[in-house]
Design a protein around this motif. Structure first.
Motif, short mmCIF file in Angstrom:
data_model
loop_
_atom_site.label_atom_id
_atom_site.label_comp_id
_atom_site.label_asym_id
_atom_site.label_seq_id
_atom_site.Cartn_x
_atom_site.Cartn_y
_atom_site.Cartn_z
N ARG A 1 8.43 15.31 -5.61
CA ARG A 1 8.35 13.84 -5.57
C ARG A 1 8.38 13.24 -6.98
O ARG A 1 7.90 12.13 -7.18
CB ARG A 1 7.07 13.42 -4.83
CG ARG A 1 7.04 13.86 -3.37
CD ARG A 1 5.69 13.61 -2.71
NE ARG A 1 5.31 12.21 -2.73
CZ ARG A 1 4.12 11.76 -2.29
NH1 ARG A 1 3.24 12.62 -1.79
NH2 ARG A 1 3.84 10.47 -2.34
N GLU B 1 9.30 9.57 -7.87
CA GLU B 1 8.40 8.44 -7.68
C GLU B 1 7.66 8.07 -8.97
O GLU B 1 6.93 7.07 -9.01
CB GLU B 1 7.37 8.78 -6.59
CG GLU B 1 7.99 9.09 -5.23
CD GLU B 1 6.95 9.57 -4.22
OE1 GLU B 1 5.75 9.37 -4.48
OE2 GLU B 1 7.36 10.13 -3.18
N ASP C 1 1.20 6.02 -14.18
CA ASP C 1 1.10 6.70 -12.88
C ASP C 1 -0.26 7.35 -12.64
O ASP C 1 -0.39 8.22 -11.78
CB ASP C 1 2.20 7.77 -12.77
CG ASP C 1 3.60 7.17 -12.76
OD1 ASP C 1 3.78 6.15 -12.07
OD2 ASP C 1 4.48 7.70 -13.43
N HIS D 1 -1.41 7.48 -9.00
CA HIS D 1 -0.56 8.10 -7.99
C HIS D 1 -1.33 9.20 -7.28
O HIS D 1 -2.10 9.95 -7.89
CB HIS D 1 0.70 8.67 -8.64
CG HIS D 1 1.79 9.00 -7.67
ND1 HIS D 1 1.73 10.08 -6.82
CD2 HIS D 1 2.99 8.39 -7.42
CE1 HIS D 1 2.84 10.14 -6.09
NE2 HIS D 1 3.62 9.11 -6.44
#
Length: 420
Positions: free
Chosen positions: A186, A189, A211, A214
């Motif tokens: 991923r 992202e 991030d 996240h």
């Protein structure tokens, strides 16, 4: 109108006394731990920071002030202090010093091109310490003890020490493999910086400001689970010694620090004070095994930390702690005639050469205005020179706190002020 460059500041006299007080205390504490001062150049070869700090870091990629000199050499204003100290250690063959570790401290301006925020500038002043030459958990604990000692000596209470182990190189390699496997499915992202780091330095993804919230960051594998036995034992010893010294700490398994050269112990100190701001980090550091070898130096290891004096001042303000202003004159000389002004200049010269801080009025103001000026300058004593004082070669020395006066000849006045 030409103004101060963006991201920098003028530290005016009404604030500079704070810096003087802080720097003096920092130097005293460092010397109590037997650390000696080192001063390195303000600029170094760009290659030093690329190799030592790491080509995948924000510092090297985005924040360095780099320029070509007239010899077409690439030079960089130092963005941090450890790499220059390590370079000096290698170049000056300090590994041959009888006393190891070599224990050093510095107070120096650093330069990073980053977005200006509260307490963060493009030119800022760091106090840092480095202990190079010995790998021993006791040195790690000494560094952490000094760190806490510094902040607590200023009266700060809302502090949180966070530590982690990044392990040795073997442990880091295994952990990096786990992170690549965890993030790769991923990685699209994440921000472009994290996408480029997935194969160069995946640990830096855990430290990403964009991030950090996240779910994959929050659920990332723990570094501790990938430590080999040697690294675990090292970290457990550090924690046990901190417990023995009653130094409170919290373990954060996502703490990786921002530079490539860290191994084993990594740490940050944070302020929990209300009003300090969203960025709570006051100071950070860690152990660096392999840094000197990376720079073609000896197989020696080190540990250190660096703190921003700007952010230390912010923390003091957030907790309502005043820095004492020790500025003040020993003696202010008031004058009533032109001849007295000439005499005052001679008297000031003698006083200052004896180590006595003294001043006078240079605007030819009335006596009342001069006395007000003496108050503003926090003068401990004053004298008034007029025709009678010149004729008698003496004056009344006045204690500005008690109002007590004492008539003294000019020579007696100099010796009396020395005694005071």
């Amino acid at each position: 109108m030409i103004q101060v460059p963006r991201g920098t500041q003028d530290i005016l006299p009404k604030e500079s006394y704070k810096w003087q007080f802080i720097e003096k205390k920092l130097q005293e504490i460092a010397k109590n731990y037997n650390y000696d001062e080192i001063r390195t150049p303000m600029f170094e070869s760009t290659d030093l920071f690329v190799r030592a700090v790491g080509g995948s870091t924000d510092i090297v990629n985005k924040e360095m002030y780099t320029f070509q000199d007239k010899g077409d050499r690439s030079l960089t204003l130092r963005p941090e202090g450890t790499a220059p100290v390590a370079r000096s250690y290698i170049e000056n063959k300090m590994q041959h010093n009888v006393e190891q570790p070599v224990k050093l401290f510095y107070v120096a301006p650093m330069f990073r091109y980053e977005r200006k925020q509260k307490g963060r500038y493009r030119q800022f002043v760091q106090f840092g310490v480095e202990a190079i030459g010995v790998e021993d958990p006791l040195i790690d604990v000494e560094i952490l003890s000094m760190l806490m000692h510094i902040y607590q000596s200023f009266g700060l209470k809302n502090l949180k020490l966070v530590i982690n182990s990044i392990g040795d190189m073997e442990s880091r390699n295994e952990y990096n493999k786990a992170l690549v496997e965890h993030f790769s499915p991923r990685i699209g992202e994440f921000c472009s910086d994290c996408q480029s780091r997935i194969h160069t330095n995946p640990m830096r993804i855990l430290d990403c400001k964009k991030d950090r919230d996240h779910e994959l960051v929050k659920n990332a594998p723990r570094m501790y689970d990938y430590l080999n036995d040697e690294s675990k034992n090292y970290f457990e010893t550090v924690k046990a010694k901190l417990d023995d010294l009653n130094i409170a700490y919290a373990v954060d398994y996502n703490l990786v620090r921002g530079l490539d050269y860290y191994t084993h112990t990594a740490f940050e100190l944070m302020s929990n004070a209300d009003g300090f701001g969203a960025i709570t980090t006051l100071c950070g550091g860690g152990r660096y095994n392999g840094l000197l070898e990376m720079m073609d130096g000896p197989d020696k290891t080190g540990i250190g930390f660096a703190l921003s004096i700007e952010r230390l001042i912010l923390a003091l303000e957030a907790e309502g702690i005043d820095i004492p202003n020790e500025k003040g004159l020993d003696l202010y000389v008031c004058t009533m005639t032109d001849e007295a002004r000439d005499l005052a200049g001679t008297l000031l010269h003698k006083l200052r050469n004896r180590g006595i801080s003294a001043d006078m009025d240079y605007e030819n103001r009335k006596l009342k205005a001069q006395m007000k000026d003496a108050d503003r300058k926090n003068a401990r004593y004053t004298i008034v020179l007029g025709e009678d004082e010149i004729q008698n070669q003496s004056a009344d020395l006045k204690n500005m706190q008690t109002g007590e006066t004492k008539k003294l000849s000019f020579e007696e006045m100099i010796s009396t002020m020395e005694e005071i």
